[in-house]
Motif scaffolding. Structure first.
Motif, short mmCIF file in Angstrom:
data_model
loop_
_atom_site.label_atom_id
_atom_site.label_comp_id
_atom_site.label_asym_id
_atom_site.label_seq_id
_atom_site.Cartn_x
_atom_site.Cartn_y
_atom_site.Cartn_z
N THR A 72 -12.04 39.33 33.39
CA THR A 72 -11.73 38.89 32.03
C THR A 72 -10.25 39.05 31.75
N PHE A 100 -13.82 34.92 30.37
CA PHE A 100 -14.69 35.62 31.31
C PHE A 100 -15.01 34.67 32.46
N ALA A 148 -17.16 43.50 32.55
CA ALA A 148 -16.08 42.66 33.06
C ALA A 148 -14.85 43.50 33.35
N GLU A 180 -21.31 37.33 29.12
CA GLU A 180 -21.29 37.93 30.46
C GLU A 180 -22.39 37.38 31.34
#
Length: 431
Positions: A72, A100, A148, A180
């Motif tokens: 990220t 992300f 992340a 995510e």
């Protein structure tokens, strides 16, 4: 989040002023004192919430289930062609986004927090004012980690890109669990904050026009004021198109960040901007559907319980439909709602969308759930209830009685399966 919770005071409380420090140095125009909840109100404690202690609860986010580890990064983007719509003293429009993506490796790269410390301080004041059932103390919001890794190199594969717009008054960080999951399944996901609208936005630095952490200007419910509601949605759509422009520049090898911070390795070249989708919650869902109608770069969209009509100008009249609902679209659109949030405006505007020929729009529903089940509260509220910091009734009002072991996978699966069908995550290796 354009539905006001009952019983929230309209006072701008001392707690909000203390956290935001010098916010009151500038006067926000009365025309922008609106809201998705009565924000920056008093906490009910008569002052700033107590300092956190070692006993404060840390809520956890559900782990993603896909095969990819996640990287990220955060970008500060400045649009010099627009003035800020909420503060007339600000000559440019700024947005913050997080990206992300599937990472090549995460070894040696730190795990990102869900919120920065500065953002969490303001979040702890604002959200209990929006949702009176949330605890005013006893939670360390800054301690929640994501799955992340900051700055990790991206995989050398072109990936479809999904944009996420949060609910009105919500920060982009409240959609992390679904973001995510999508990244772990092979998507690059870009989450967008809409400053002035979002509860709090933490910028890299302050400027002469704003503090480092910019709080929301919302005070009441924009659904009661058609002009203010229109400004909110129009601003979000313009933000979306601007972010897409910056992603195109990023894919072409430019550094879009206002501070000229370097991108993680391979990230720009990993963006497949021929395959762009968008999803959003509440006002973000409205934005996703209408942005797809207005911008053909968006190939598919998911509306998580966002209205597709403007509020009525007068009581008893029907609000005007957005163009997407009046005319339909020739690309896939999913309308995903709950049984706990259905009302006349949702049903009317969604029915209009579904009535268009071609079968491009589908409607689905989660039962035993309500509006904020599409956010990280789906997992967080039951944890707060288990810790004795939230009543069962408050949890049900926020996300419904549905168990997070059902709701989190259900929301993830609806969004993932839709995009997997229309924008499959498979990608070609970079040359």
């Amino acid at each position: 989040m354009f539905r006001q919770q009952p019983g929230v005071s309209e006072r701008v409380g001392r707690a909000g002023r203390a956290v935001t420090a010098a916010v009151d140095r500038r006067t926000v125009a009365k025309s922008v004192v609106l809201a998705a909840g009565l924000l920056l109100t008093g906490t009910g404690t008569g002052g700033v919430a107590r300092a956190r202690t070692a006993d404060d609860v840390t809520v956890r986010l559900p782990a993603p289930t896909g095969p990819h580890r996640i990287g990220t990064t955060t970008l500060h983007l400045v649009d010099h062609t627009r003035r800020d719509p909420w503060d007339p003293t600000t000559p440019v429009r700024e947005v913050m986004v997080s990206v992300f993506y599937p990472a090549r490796t995460v070894r040696g790269y730190p795990v990102a927090r869900q919120m920065t410390k500065d953002a969490a301080k303001l979040f702890a004041v604002i959200d209990p004012a929006i949702h009176p059932g949330l605890p005013k103390a006893g939670v360390n919001w800054a301690a929640t980690t994501t799955h992340a890794h900051t700055g990790a190199p991206a995989q050398s594969v072109r990936r479809p890109v999904l944009l996420y717009s949060p609910g009105g008054g919500d920060p982009r960080t409240l959609g992390t669990a679904t973001v995510e999951e999508l990244a772990s399944r092979g998507y690059v996901v870009v989450t967008v904050d809409h400053p002035g609208d979002a509860s709090e936005v933490d910028f890299p630095t302050g400027t002469p026009h704003r503090e480092k952490v910019r709080p929301t200007v919302f005070r009441g419910d924009p659904r009661t004021d058609p002009g203010l509601f229109r400004t909110a949605i129009d601003t979000r759509i313009a933000d979306t198109r601007f972010v897409l422009d910056k992603l195109e520049a990023m894919a072409a090898g430019h550094l879009p960040d206002a501070e000229r911070r370097a991108l993680p390795e391979n990230l720009g070249s990993a963006l497949d901007l021929r395959r762009v989708g968008m999803y959003g919650h509440s006002a973000g869902g409205t934005t996703a559907a209408e942005a797809m109608y207005e911008d053909r770069r968006i190939r598919a969209a998911v509306n998580l319980e966002g209205y597709l009509n403007h509020p009525p100008g007068k009581p008893g009249r029907a609000g005007k439909l957005f163009p997407v609902a009046r005319h339909g679209v020739d690309r896939p659109l999913l309308l995903l709602g709950t049984d706990g949030f259905r009302d006349e405006d949702i049903d009317r505007s969604w029915s209009a969308m579904l009535a268009h020929p071609g079968g491009h729009t589908r409607r689905r529903q989660l039962d035993n759930a309500t509006h904020w089940v599409f956010t990280d509260y789906a997992a967080m509220a039951p944890q707060l209830q288990a810790a004795g910091l939230m009543t069962a009734d408050s949890r049900i009002k926020l996300v419904g009685a549905i168990d997070p072991a059902q709701s989190v996978p259900a929301v993830r699966d609806h969004v993932l399966s839709f995009f997997a069908r229309h924008l499959p995550p498979s990608g070609a290796p970079l040359p």
